[in-house]
Design a protein around this motif. Sequence first.
Motif, PDB file in Angstrom:
ATOM      1  N   LYS A  52       0.768  -1.198  -0.053  1.00  0.00           N
ATOM      2  CA  LYS A  52       0.185  -0.046  -0.032  1.00  0.00           C
ATOM      3  C   LYS A  52       0.847   1.174   0.007  1.00  0.00           C
ATOM      4  O   LYS A  52       0.572   2.079  -0.580  1.00  0.00           O
ATOM      5  CB  LYS A  52      -1.039  -0.055   1.086  1.00  0.00           C
ATOM      6  CG  LYS A  52      -1.919   1.177   1.247  1.00  0.00           C
ATOM      7  CD  LYS A  52      -2.766   1.180   2.577  1.00  0.00           C
ATOM      8  CE  LYS A  52      -3.634   2.352   2.386  1.00  0.00           C
ATOM      9  NZ  LYS A  52      -4.643   2.129   3.829  1.00  0.00           N
ATOM     10  N   VAL A  53       1.863   1.178   0.728  1.00  0.00           N
ATOM     11  CA  VAL A  53       2.806   2.456   0.789  1.00  0.00           C
ATOM     12  C   VAL A  53       3.463   2.635  -0.541  1.00  0.00           C
ATOM     13  O   VAL A  53       3.636   3.628  -0.955  1.00  0.00           O
ATOM     14  CB  VAL A  53       3.767   2.322   2.042  1.00  0.00           C
ATOM     15  CG1 VAL A  53       4.664   3.534   1.956  1.00  0.00           C
ATOM     16  CG2 VAL A  53       2.960   2.396   3.169  1.00  0.00           C
ATOM     17  N   ARG A  54       3.824   1.574  -1.030  1.00  0.00           N
ATOM     18  CA  ARG A  54       4.662   1.973  -2.429  1.00  0.00           C
ATOM     19  C   ARG A  54       3.716   2.296  -3.384  1.00  0.00           C
ATOM     20  O   ARG A  54       4.137   3.009  -4.240  1.00  0.00           O
ATOM     21  CB  ARG A  54       5.423   0.395  -2.669  1.00  0.00           C
ATOM     22  CG  ARG A  54       6.560  -0.429  -1.697  1.00  0.00           C
ATOM     23  CD  ARG A  54       7.509  -1.166  -2.348  1.00  0.00           C
ATOM     24  NE  ARG A  54       6.960  -2.228  -2.937  1.00  0.00           N
ATOM     25  CZ  ARG A  54       6.220  -3.118  -2.269  1.00  0.00           C
ATOM     26  NH1 ARG A  54       6.357  -3.358  -1.083  1.00  0.00           N
ATOM     27  NH2 ARG A  54       5.729  -4.245  -2.972  1.00  0.00           N
ATOM     28  N   MET A  55       2.261   1.558  -3.425  1.00  0.00           N
ATOM     29  CA  MET A  55       1.482   1.902  -4.237  1.00  0.00           C
ATOM     30  C   MET A  55       1.353   3.542  -4.375  1.00  0.00           C
ATOM     31  O   MET A  55       1.140   4.384  -5.220  1.00  0.00           O
ATOM     32  CB  MET A  55       0.234   1.266  -4.344  1.00  0.00           C
ATOM     33  CG  MET A  55       0.404  -0.147  -4.855  1.00  0.00           C
ATOM     34  SD  MET A  55       0.505  -0.184  -6.400  1.00  0.00           S
ATOM     35  CE  MET A  55      -1.220  -0.670  -7.090  1.00  0.00           C
ATOM     36  N   THR A  56       1.248   3.976  -3.204  1.00  0.00           N
ATOM     37  CA  THR A  56       0.772   5.336  -2.724  1.00  0.00           C
ATOM     38  C   THR A  56       2.068   6.381  -3.161  1.00  0.00           C
ATOM     39  O   THR A  56       1.606   7.083  -4.021  1.00  0.00           O
ATOM     40  CB  THR A  56       0.411   5.565  -1.022  1.00  0.00           C
ATOM     41  OG1 THR A  56      -0.207   4.741  -0.765  1.00  0.00           O
ATOM     42  CG2 THR A  56       0.132   7.167  -0.989  1.00  0.00           C
ATOM     43  N   ALA A  57       3.155   5.718  -3.134  1.00  0.00           N
ATOM     44  CA  ALA A  57       4.223   6.612  -3.656  1.00  0.00           C
ATOM     45  C   ALA A  57       4.213   6.736  -4.998  1.00  0.00           C
ATOM     46  O   ALA A  57       4.554   7.697  -5.503  1.00  0.00           O
ATOM     47  CB  ALA A  57       5.387   5.984  -2.800  1.00  0.00           C
ATOM     48  N   VAL A  58       4.070   5.379  -5.639  1.00  0.00           N
ATOM     49  CA  VAL A  58       4.099   5.457  -7.295  1.00  0.00           C
ATOM     50  C   VAL A  58       3.078   6.206  -7.741  1.00  0.00           C
ATOM     51  O   VAL A  58       3.290   7.009  -8.803  1.00  0.00           O
ATOM     52  CB  VAL A  58       3.958   3.989  -7.611  1.00  0.00           C
ATOM     53  CG1 VAL A  58       3.889   3.982  -9.204  1.00  0.00           C
ATOM     54  CG2 VAL A  58       5.232   3.198  -7.248  1.00  0.00           C
ATOM     55  N   CYS A  59       2.049   6.433  -7.217  1.00  0.00           N
ATOM     56  CA  CYS A  59       1.013   7.285  -7.656  1.00  0.00           C
ATOM     57  C   CYS A  59       1.311   8.761  -7.608  1.00  0.00           C
ATOM     58  O   CYS A  59       0.617   9.691  -8.292  1.00  0.00           O
ATOM     59  CB  CYS A  59      -0.348   7.034  -6.885  1.00  0.00           C
ATOM     60  SG  CYS A  59      -1.358   5.704  -7.342  1.00  0.00           S
ATOM     61  N   ARG A  60       2.606   9.190  -6.905  1.00  0.00           N
ATOM     62  CA  ARG A  60       2.804  10.585  -6.717  1.00  0.00           C
ATOM     63  C   ARG A  60       4.006  10.837  -7.482  1.00  0.00           C
ATOM     64  O   ARG A  60       4.425  11.911  -7.640  1.00  0.00           O
ATOM     65  CB  ARG A  60       2.916  10.749  -5.543  1.00  0.00           C
ATOM     66  CG  ARG A  60       1.557  10.634  -4.459  1.00  0.00           C
ATOM     67  CD  ARG A  60       1.427  11.332  -3.278  1.00  0.00           C
ATOM     68  NE  ARG A  60       1.960  12.536  -3.082  1.00  0.00           N
ATOM     69  CZ  ARG A  60       1.372  13.728  -3.372  1.00  0.00           C
ATOM     70  NH1 ARG A  60       0.084  13.661  -3.902  1.00  0.00           N
ATOM     71  NH2 ARG A  60       1.900  15.038  -3.126  1.00  0.00           N
TER      72      ARG A  60
END
Length: 122
Positions: A52-60
């Motif tokens: 979840k954290v990696r996906m959130t970062a990738v989205c930004r």
Amino acid sequence: MRLAAVKKIENTAVLAEIARKDKNGGVRALAVSKIRYPELLAEVAKKDKSLKVRMTAVCRIMDQKVLAQIAKTDKNVDVRLKALWRIKDPKVLADISKTYRNAVAHIIDEGMLIEIARTDRD
């Protein structure tokens, strides 16, 4: 209660610390969603243990080369695909297509497609 507190925090240094060190993935993801520093987003996207954290970062992340590296190397296919879908630079997509077949679907430059068709081994 911690999530509510993080929602109100604006201090970038504090958000960065939370994004890097908090034990709760949801809290880290929320902190990441508020961060604007590309280097920190890249660090979190590459190193955090939480999907979840990696996906959130990738989205930004906007940096095409960072997204390409994540698309090629992340251990989770969903993170790799999310990074791949965010890549807009045709040259970066062409480079990725050499090792990651799904990238070809995103290339719209006919010249690059012709080059891939002529030179790819598969």
